[in-house]
Design a protein around this motif. Structure first.
Motif, PDB file in Angstrom:
ATOM      1  N   GLY A 237      36.736  33.256  61.475  1.00 25.32           N
ATOM      2  CA  GLY A 237      36.459  34.667  61.710  1.00 25.32           C
ATOM      3  C   GLY A 237      36.949  35.575  60.600  1.00 25.32           C
ATOM      4  O   GLY A 237      37.112  36.787  60.800  1.00 25.32           O
ATOM      5  N   ASP A 238      37.189  35.005  59.422  1.00 28.95           N
ATOM      6  CA  ASP A 238      37.749  35.784  58.316  1.00 28.95           C
ATOM      7  C   ASP A 238      36.739  36.707  57.645  1.00 28.95           C
ATOM      8  O   ASP A 238      37.117  37.552  56.837  1.00 28.95           O
ATOM      9  N   TYR A 239      35.455  36.539  57.948  1.00 30.10           N
ATOM     10  CA  TYR A 239      34.437  37.322  57.259  1.00 30.10           C
ATOM     11  C   TYR A 239      33.904  38.463  58.113  1.00 30.10           C
ATOM     12  O   TYR A 239      32.810  38.959  57.867  1.00 30.10           O
ATOM     13  N   SER A 240      34.690  38.873  59.093  1.00 27.32           N
ATOM     14  CA  SER A 240      34.310  39.992  59.954  1.00 27.32           C
ATOM     15  C   SER A 240      35.496  40.919  60.151  1.00 27.32           C
ATOM     16  O   SER A 240      36.653  40.508  60.000  1.00 27.32           O
ATOM     17  N   SER A 241      35.198  42.157  60.496  1.00 24.27           N
ATOM     18  CA  SER A 241      36.256  43.124  60.823  1.00 24.27           C
ATOM     19  C   SER A 241      36.516  43.060  62.326  1.00 24.27           C
ATOM     20  O   SER A 241      35.576  43.053  63.124  1.00 24.27           O
ATOM     21  N   TRP A 242      37.777  43.015  62.695  1.00 31.04           N
ATOM     22  CA  TRP A 242      38.162  42.915  64.101  1.00 31.04           C
ATOM     23  C   TRP A 242      38.976  44.137  64.491  1.00 31.04           C
ATOM     24  O   TRP A 242      39.778  44.636  63.700  1.00 31.04           O
ATOM     25  N   GLU A 243      38.771  44.611  65.730  1.00 29.88           N
ATOM     26  CA  GLU A 243      39.507  45.779  66.203  1.00 29.88           C
ATOM     27  C   GLU A 243      40.999  45.503  66.259  1.00 29.88           C
ATOM     28  O   GLU A 243      41.820  46.390  66.020  1.00 29.88           O
ATOM     29  N   ASN A 244      41.346  44.262  66.588  1.00 30.70           N
ATOM     30  CA  ASN A 244      42.762  43.882  66.608  1.00 30.70           C
ATOM     31  C   ASN A 244      42.875  42.368  66.434  1.00 30.70           C
ATOM     32  O   ASN A 244      41.878  41.643  66.515  1.00 30.70           O
ATOM     33  N   LYS A 245      44.082  41.903  66.188  1.00 33.51           N
ATOM     34  CA  LYS A 245      44.323  40.481  65.942  1.00 33.51           C
ATOM     35  C   LYS A 245      44.036  39.624  67.169  1.00 33.51           C
ATOM     36  O   LYS A 245      43.644  38.464  67.041  1.00 33.51           O
ATOM     37  N   ASP A 246      44.218  40.209  68.351  1.00 33.89           N
ATOM     38  CA  ASP A 246      44.007  39.443  69.578  1.00 33.89           C
ATOM     39  C   ASP A 246      42.532  39.039  69.735  1.00 33.89           C
ATOM     40  O   ASP A 246      42.229  37.925  70.154  1.00 33.89           O
ATOM     41  N   LEU A 247      41.613  39.941  69.376  1.00 37.87           N
ATOM     42  CA  LEU A 247      40.181  39.624  69.467  1.00 37.87           C
ATOM     43  C   LEU A 247      39.809  38.490  68.516  1.00 37.87           C
ATOM     44  O   LEU A 247      39.048  37.589  68.876  1.00 37.87           O
ATOM     45  N   LYS A 248      40.363  38.547  67.327  1.00 35.02           N
ATOM     46  CA  LYS A 248      40.096  37.488  66.356  1.00 35.02           C
ATOM     47  C   LYS A 248      40.653  36.159  66.852  1.00 35.02           C
ATOM     48  O   LYS A 248      39.997  35.108  66.735  1.00 35.02           O
ATOM     49  N   LYS A 249      41.847  36.200  67.439  1.00 33.17           N
ATOM     50  CA  LYS A 249      42.471  34.977  67.951  1.00 33.17           C
ATOM     51  C   LYS A 249      41.653  34.384  69.090  1.00 33.17           C
ATOM     52  O   LYS A 249      41.444  33.168  69.162  1.00 33.17           O
ATOM     53  N   ARG A 250      41.179  35.252  70.004  1.00 28.13           N
ATOM     54  CA  ARG A 250      40.384  34.757  71.127  1.00 28.13           C
ATOM     55  C   ARG A 250      39.061  34.141  70.645  1.00 28.13           C
ATOM     56  O   ARG A 250      38.600  33.137  71.184  1.00 28.13           O
ATOM     57  N   ASN A 251      38.471  34.742  69.641  1.00 23.20           N
ATOM     58  CA  ASN A 251      37.254  34.193  69.045  1.00 23.20           C
ATOM     59  C   ASN A 251      37.523  32.792  68.489  1.00 23.20           C
ATOM     60  O   ASN A 251      36.748  31.852  68.708  1.00 23.20           O
ATOM     61  N   PHE A 252      38.636  32.664  67.789  1.00 17.16           N
ATOM     62  CA  PHE A 252      39.019  31.393  67.177  1.00 17.16           C
ATOM     63  C   PHE A 252      39.306  30.333  68.238  1.00 17.16           C
ATOM     64  O   PHE A 252      38.865  29.180  68.121  1.00 17.16           O
ATOM     65  N   GLU A 253      40.007  30.708  69.282  1.00 14.99           N
ATOM     66  CA  GLU A 253      40.335  29.761  70.348  1.00 14.99           C
ATOM     67  C   GLU A 253      39.070  29.302  71.082  1.00 14.99           C
ATOM     68  O   GLU A 253      38.970  28.143  71.491  1.00 14.99           O
ATOM     69  N   SER A 254      38.107  30.193  71.233  1.00 17.22           N
ATOM     70  CA  SER A 254      36.854  29.827  71.893  1.00 17.22           C
ATOM     71  C   SER A 254      36.085  28.812  71.060  1.00 17.22           C
ATOM     72  O   SER A 254      35.462  27.888  71.601  1.00 17.22           O
ATOM     73  N   ILE A 255      36.114  28.985  69.748  1.00 17.41           N
ATOM     74  CA  ILE A 255      35.434  28.029  68.859  1.00 17.41           C
ATOM     75  C   ILE A 255      36.097  26.669  68.954  1.00 17.41           C
ATOM     76  O   ILE A 255      35.421  25.633  69.048  1.00 17.41           O
ATOM     77  N   LYS A 256      37.415  26.647  68.957  1.00 22.66           N
ATOM     78  CA  LYS A 256      38.132  25.372  69.064  1.00 22.66           C
ATOM     79  C   LYS A 256      37.872  24.707  70.411  1.00 22.66           C
ATOM     80  O   LYS A 256      37.698  23.480  70.489  1.00 22.66           O
ATOM     81  N   TYR A 257      37.811  25.504  71.482  1.00 22.01           N
ATOM     82  CA  TYR A 257      37.580  24.944  72.818  1.00 22.01           C
ATOM     83  C   TYR A 257      36.185  24.328  72.932  1.00 22.01           C
ATOM     84  O   TYR A 257      35.990  23.349  73.663  1.00 22.01           O
ATOM     85  N   PHE A 258      35.233  24.863  72.197  1.00 19.66           N
ATOM     86  CA  PHE A 258      33.863  24.357  72.258  1.00 19.66           C
ATOM     87  C   PHE A 258      33.802  22.866  71.920  1.00 19.66           C
ATOM     88  O   PHE A 258      32.983  22.131  72.476  1.00 19.66           O
ATOM     89  N   TYR A 259      34.666  22.425  71.015  1.00 24.37           N
ATOM     90  CA  TYR A 259      34.663  21.011  70.636  1.00 24.37           C
ATOM     91  C   TYR A 259      35.016  20.109  71.824  1.00 24.37           C
ATOM     92  O   TYR A 259      34.508  18.987  71.923  1.00 24.37           O
ATOM     93  N   LYS A 260      35.861  20.604  72.702  1.00 23.34           N
ATOM     94  CA  LYS A 260      36.170  19.827  73.909  1.00 23.34           C
ATOM     95  C   LYS A 260      34.935  19.703  74.802  1.00 23.34           C
ATOM     96  O   LYS A 260      34.701  18.655  75.408  1.00 23.34           O
ATOM     97  N   LYS A 261      34.155  20.757  74.867  1.00 23.40           N
ATOM     98  CA  LYS A 261      32.948  20.747  75.703  1.00 23.40           C
ATOM     99  C   LYS A 261      31.941  19.708  75.219  1.00 23.40           C
ATOM    100  O   LYS A 261      31.225  19.109  76.023  1.00 23.40           O
ATOM    101  N   ILE A 262      31.876  19.508  73.897  1.00 25.48           N
ATOM    102  CA  ILE A 262      30.889  18.554  73.374  1.00 25.48           C
ATOM    103  C   ILE A 262      31.540  17.207  73.032  1.00 25.48           C
ATOM    104  O   ILE A 262      30.928  16.369  72.373  1.00 25.48           O
ATOM    105  N   LYS A 263      32.782  17.037  73.496  1.00 26.93           N
ATOM    106  CA  LYS A 263      33.501  15.755  73.389  1.00 26.93           C
ATOM    107  C   LYS A 263      33.730  15.323  71.938  1.00 26.93           C
ATOM    108  O   LYS A 263      33.624  14.140  71.602  1.00 26.93           O
ATOM    109  N   PHE A 264      34.029  16.290  71.081  1.00 27.50           N
ATOM    110  CA  PHE A 264      34.496  16.027  69.726  1.00 27.50           C
ATOM    111  C   PHE A 264      35.994  16.248  69.683  1.00 27.50           C
ATOM    112  O   PHE A 264      36.504  17.206  70.283  1.00 27.50           O
TER     113      PHE A 264
END
Length: 407
Positions: A237-264
């Motif tokens: 998420g480094d190539y976007s502007s975020w209102e706060n650090k928490d939004l960027k962190k949640r975006n990042f955590e959601s991307i990481k969680y997606f790998y569990k959904k597809i069993k990677f």
């Protein structure tokens, strides 16, 4: 376009306008051969209608960029990018070729100059136009299977052989939720019956919302021994502007969680051992490691800490710059897999020779490389970013068959 300043946009529009003025000047030498005044006028009006429309669209998009939904924003930007490239490059070539011919027209008689030079110039402009159109509408999703063979004594004899599918740079946001397209690639991958599927980063362009609905597609990927992945520079998420650090962190955590959904198994500066016939095979994964302007999140030393005695190591590292800097000659990692470059989505391949402008930035930018008993494979990417086309660099699935050989 958020990253581009007003000055950059102004210079882009000015360049488009100047090239179009020159192209129109030479176009008149062709339209004068048309004896129907209305047809001649229609061609000239259409020419300037497209030019004014393109420049206006670029300016409006720049002004309204922050108020456009990210999904629609990406579609608009890539569409304009494709239109600009498919218009700008052919016109430059047309202007250059026809200018050279006219200023060296001693090669032709006066009669030939009036007829041949405009026709040659027109063909010189139309040929790259049709090539670019092919790159956008045909080659972009013509998935290509590259089949590589590695024979190495480093692979334990008890394993004998190992079949890997290497994919990289999906950039799912660029598919605009057209799931059926990527399903073709998934089917081709599964037909190879791989032992391992290894993904080397850039799952998204920037945002977790790009992943909507893709779980059902990517969960269909099958591998006998496991599926592993690492992050690429676009996944943070480094190539976007975020209102706060928490939004960027949640975006990042959601991307990481997606790998569990597809069993990677997502490897974050860590490794995992796989037992095969008594041998220990390790898949090591580092977070993104790149030279400026790309950030270094990767820690190879940490990732290798628990695998010093492993029989055979495979490293996943998104950026191929990592291989000469920290891997080759400094570790016993036999095979490193990377992506990142996309082969610039444009190049030339003739038998065993290949060329792309990206070679002037990356020494290792596509294909298999070897130094001693260590190998690096750079995948050209399965998705795309920026220019919505591929010219001579089709989207890639790499099958690597590794076979054990005796000393």
């Amino acid at each position: 376009m958020r990253k581009f300043s007003n000055l950059t946009i102004f210079l882009l529009c000015l360049a488009i306008l100047l090239i179009d003025i020159l192209a129109f000047y030479w176009l008149q030498s062709i339209t004068q051969l048309i004896h129907l005044p209305m047809l001649r006028l229609s061609i000239q009006i259409a020419f300037w209608f497209f030019t004014v429309g393109l420049i206006t669209a670029i300016v409006i998009l720049k002004i309204r960029l922050d108020n456009i939904h990210p999904q629609r924003k990406h579609l608009l930007i890539t569409s304009l990018y494709g239109l600009t490239v498919s218009s700008f490059i052919p016109k430059i070539i047309f202007v250059i070729i026809i200018s050279i011919l006219y200023f060296s027209n001693h090669m032709f008689s006066e009669k030939e100059s009036l007829l041949l030079i405009p026709i040659i110039g027109l063909l010189a402009g139309f040929l790259p136009f049709f090539v670019i159109i092919y790159a956008i509408f045909k080659a972009l999703y013509r998935f290509k299977l590259h089949h590589l063979h590695i024979h190495t004594k480093a692979l334990p004899p008890s394993v004998n052989k190992l079949r890997i599918i290497h994919i990289s740079d999906l950039h799912l946001g660029s598919f605009n939720f057209r799931y059926h397209i990527l399903e073709r690639a998934v089917k081709l991958i599964n037909q190879q019956e791989p032992d391992l599927i290894l993904f080397t980063g850039d799952l998204v362009n920037n945002f977790a919302w790009e992943l909507k609905g893709w779980g059902k597609v990517l969960d269909k990927l099958k591998a006998k021994l496991g599926k592993y992945a690492v992050l690429g520079n676009h996944d943070y998420g480094d190539y976007s502007s975020w209102e706060n650090k928490d939004l960027k962190k949640r975006n990042f955590e959601s991307i990481k969680y997606f790998y569990k959904k597809i069993k990677f198994k997502l490897l974050l500066n860590e490794g995992e051992s796989i037992q095969i016939n008594g041998a220990d095979i390790a898949v090591i994964g580092v977070e993104n490691w790149g030279n400026p302007p790309f950030k270094k999140y990767g820690d190879l030393h940490k990732a290798l800490k628990d695998h010093s005695q492993t029989d055979f190591k495979i490293l996943l590292s998104h950026d191929p710059s990592h291989w000469p800097e920290e891997v080759v000659g400094q570790t016993d990692i036999v095979l490193t897999l990377s992506g990142h470059t996309h082969g610039m989505q444009a190049g030339v391949r003739l038998k065993n020779k290949q060329w792309s402008p990206i070679k002037y930035k990356y020494k290792h930018w596509a294909g298999l490389h070897r130094e001693g008993q260590q190998y690096l494979n750079v995948n050209r990417g399965l998705g795309w970013l920026g220019f919505p086309g591929r010219l001579g660099m089709r989207p890639e699935i790499t099958r690597i068959d590794i076979k054990s050989v005796e000393d």
